[in-house]
Scaffold this motif. Sequence first.
Motif, PDB file in Angstrom:
ATOM      1  N   CYS A 265       2.718   5.924  -5.915  1.00  0.00           N
ATOM      2  CA  CYS A 265       2.456   5.955  -7.358  1.00  0.00           C
ATOM      3  C   CYS A 265       1.249   6.830  -7.689  1.00  0.00           C
ATOM      4  O   CYS A 265       1.288   7.624  -8.638  1.00  0.00           O
ATOM      5  CB  CYS A 265       2.234   4.532  -7.875  1.00  0.00           C
ATOM      6  SG  CYS A 265       3.719   3.502  -7.888  1.00  0.00           S
TER       7      CYS A 265
ATOM      8  N   VAL B  91       1.481   1.850  -3.593  1.00  0.00           N
ATOM      9  CA  VAL B  91       0.273   2.362  -4.248  1.00  0.00           C
ATOM     10  C   VAL B  91       0.091   3.849  -3.955  1.00  0.00           C
ATOM     11  O   VAL B  91      -0.195   4.645  -4.870  1.00  0.00           O
ATOM     12  CB  VAL B  91      -0.958   1.558  -3.776  1.00  0.00           C
ATOM     13  CG1 VAL B  91      -2.243   2.228  -4.251  1.00  0.00           C
ATOM     14  CG2 VAL B  91      -0.894   0.133  -4.301  1.00  0.00           C
TER      15      VAL B  91
ATOM     16  N   CYS C  12      -7.229   8.082  -8.725  1.00  0.00           N
ATOM     17  CA  CYS C  12      -6.057   8.129  -7.847  1.00  0.00           C
ATOM     18  C   CYS C  12      -6.453   8.430  -6.412  1.00  0.00           C
ATOM     19  O   CYS C  12      -5.948   7.799  -5.467  1.00  0.00           O
ATOM     20  CB  CYS C  12      -5.076   9.189  -8.352  1.00  0.00           C
ATOM     21  SG  CYS C  12      -4.357   8.843  -9.970  1.00  0.00           S
TER      22      CYS C  12
ATOM     23  N   TYR D 142      -2.964  -7.474  -5.147  1.00  0.00           N
ATOM     24  CA  TYR D 142      -3.103  -7.533  -3.690  1.00  0.00           C
ATOM     25  C   TYR D 142      -4.403  -8.223  -3.294  1.00  0.00           C
ATOM     26  O   TYR D 142      -4.426  -9.074  -2.395  1.00  0.00           O
ATOM     27  CB  TYR D 142      -3.066  -6.120  -3.117  1.00  0.00           C
ATOM     28  CG  TYR D 142      -3.336  -6.057  -1.635  1.00  0.00           C
ATOM     29  CD1 TYR D 142      -2.344  -6.337  -0.706  1.00  0.00           C
ATOM     30  CD2 TYR D 142      -4.611  -5.705  -1.155  1.00  0.00           C
ATOM     31  CE1 TYR D 142      -2.602  -6.286   0.652  1.00  0.00           C
ATOM     32  CE2 TYR D 142      -4.867  -5.653   0.197  1.00  0.00           C
ATOM     33  CZ  TYR D 142      -3.860  -5.940   1.095  1.00  0.00           C
ATOM     34  OH  TYR D 142      -4.123  -5.895   2.448  1.00  0.00           O
TER      35      TYR D 142
ATOM     36  N   ALA E  31      -6.035   2.385  -0.162  1.00  0.00           N
ATOM     37  CA  ALA E  31      -4.741   1.928   0.350  1.00  0.00           C
ATOM     38  C   ALA E  31      -4.602   2.239   1.841  1.00  0.00           C
ATOM     39  O   ALA E  31      -4.075   1.426   2.612  1.00  0.00           O
ATOM     40  CB  ALA E  31      -3.602   2.581  -0.437  1.00  0.00           C
TER      41      ALA E  31
ATOM     42  N   MET F 105      -3.037  -3.185  -6.864  1.00  0.00           N
ATOM     43  CA  MET F 105      -4.249  -3.352  -6.055  1.00  0.00           C
ATOM     44  C   MET F 105      -4.999  -4.626  -6.437  1.00  0.00           C
ATOM     45  O   MET F 105      -5.536  -5.339  -5.570  1.00  0.00           O
ATOM     46  CB  MET F 105      -5.150  -2.130  -6.222  1.00  0.00           C
ATOM     47  CG  MET F 105      -4.600  -0.858  -5.603  1.00  0.00           C
ATOM     48  SD  MET F 105      -4.634  -0.856  -3.798  1.00  0.00           S
ATOM     49  CE  MET F 105      -6.351  -0.433  -3.504  1.00  0.00           C
TER      50      MET F 105
ATOM     51  N   ASN G 216     -10.808  -1.665  -9.120  1.00  0.00           N
ATOM     52  CA  ASN G 216      -9.546  -1.498  -9.832  1.00  0.00           C
ATOM     53  C   ASN G 216      -9.499  -2.303 -11.119  1.00  0.00           C
ATOM     54  O   ASN G 216      -8.648  -2.027 -11.975  1.00  0.00           O
ATOM     55  CB  ASN G 216      -8.380  -1.886  -8.924  1.00  0.00           C
ATOM     56  CG  ASN G 216      -7.999  -0.787  -7.968  1.00  0.00           C
ATOM     57  OD1 ASN G 216      -7.263   0.130  -8.303  1.00  0.00           O
ATOM     58  ND2 ASN G 216      -8.521  -0.859  -6.755  1.00  0.00           N
TER      59      ASN G 216
ATOM     60  N   ASP H  43      -8.100   5.322  -4.885  1.00  0.00           N
ATOM     61  CA  ASP H  43      -7.126   4.270  -4.568  1.00  0.00           C
ATOM     62  C   ASP H  43      -6.237   4.657  -3.384  1.00  0.00           C
ATOM     63  O   ASP H  43      -5.827   3.781  -2.613  1.00  0.00           O
ATOM     64  CB  ASP H  43      -6.266   3.962  -5.798  1.00  0.00           C
ATOM     65  CG  ASP H  43      -6.855   2.846  -6.631  1.00  0.00           C
ATOM     66  OD1 ASP H  43      -7.797   2.193  -6.154  1.00  0.00           O
ATOM     67  OD2 ASP H  43      -6.382   2.621  -7.756  1.00  0.00           O
TER      68      ASP H  43
ATOM     69  N   ALA I 234       0.029   1.034  -9.934  1.00  0.00           N
ATOM     70  CA  ALA I 234      -0.691   1.003  -8.667  1.00  0.00           C
ATOM     71  C   ALA I 234      -2.002   0.232  -8.788  1.00  0.00           C
ATOM     72  O   ALA I 234      -2.348  -0.567  -7.908  1.00  0.00           O
ATOM     73  CB  ALA I 234      -0.954   2.428  -8.184  1.00  0.00           C
TER      74      ALA I 234
ATOM     75  N   MET J 180       0.825  -1.215   0.000  1.00  0.00           N
ATOM     76  CA  MET J 180       0.000   0.000   0.000  1.00  0.00           C
ATOM     77  C   MET J 180       0.859   1.265   0.000  1.00  0.00           C
ATOM     78  O   MET J 180       0.432   2.308  -0.504  1.00  0.00           O
ATOM     79  CB  MET J 180      -0.938  -0.004   1.193  1.00  0.00           C
ATOM     80  CG  MET J 180      -1.981  -1.114   1.143  1.00  0.00           C
ATOM     81  SD  MET J 180      -2.994  -1.092  -0.366  1.00  0.00           S
ATOM     82  CE  MET J 180      -2.308  -2.475  -1.291  1.00  0.00           C
TER      83      MET J 180
END
Length: 235
Positions: free
Chosen positions: A83, A80, A100, A192, A107, A189, A166, A103, A185, A77
Motif C-alpha cells: 500500500c 503495508v 510512506c 497491528y 514494516a 499499523m 502512525n 512505514d 496502511a 506487513m
Amino acid sequence: LNALPQHSTCTCRFFPSCRSTMIYICKAACMPCKACDAACSTCSKGVNECCSSVSNFFGPITQNPLGGYVIGTWCAMGIVIVCMAYTVSKVKCDEPKPVCYVDIALAVLHTCFAYYIQRRLVSALGDVPPSTMSHSEIAAKARHVMMYDIGFCLYFFIFGASFFYNCTVFDSFRNCESTGPAWIAAALMIFYGFGIFNYVICWFACQCCCGAFEPSKQQPVAGVVIMGAPASAGR
C-alpha cells in the motif's frame, strides 16, 4: 412365420469381424475417461508435491511457538509495504512520501523481528521439541529471552514508537489525492500495534496459567546401595 426370425436376426456368424469391431469401439469410447483419469492423477500428484514443499518450507515456523505471530506479521506487513509503495508511485504531492518511506522501513523491521524473536525462543528451548515441553518451561524460556535479549529490548522501544507515530500521520494524507492505500496502511499499523501487544500478553499469560495447572514432573530419587549389613550406632 418360422422364417421371420432367421431373416430379421443379425448374428456375428454372418459378420465375422463384428465382435472385434465392437471391442475396438468400446475401447475407443473408454479412452477419454482414461485420459481424464491420468490427467487428474498427474494434477493431484503435482498439487500434493507443491503442498508438501510449502509445508516443509513453513514447518520450522508454524510448528514452533509464536508461529501464528510470525505468519500474521508477515501478511500484515506485506499489505503495508504494498500500500505504501503504491501510494509513493501514484501520489503527486511530496508531503505523504516521507511517511510512506518510514512505514515501509518499520514494516521491514516488524517482519524481520517476528522471525528473529521466534528463532531466539527456539534457540533457548534447545534441542527439546516444544511439543514435549510443559507450558511452564516454555514460559520460563520466553521470560529469559524478554529480560536478557538485547534485540528484544531495542525492539520494545521501536514497537512503541511505530504505534504512536502512525497515530499522528493522517494529517499528511488529507490534502493529497491517491492516498487511500496509505490510509489503509497507517490504520493497519495502528491495529497491528494494538493487536500484537494484546497477543503477547495473552500468549504469555496462557503459558503461565496452563503451567500452573500442569502436574509437576516427578524427579527420580537416586538411591544409595549399601553392601553388607549396616554398622550399629553403638559400635
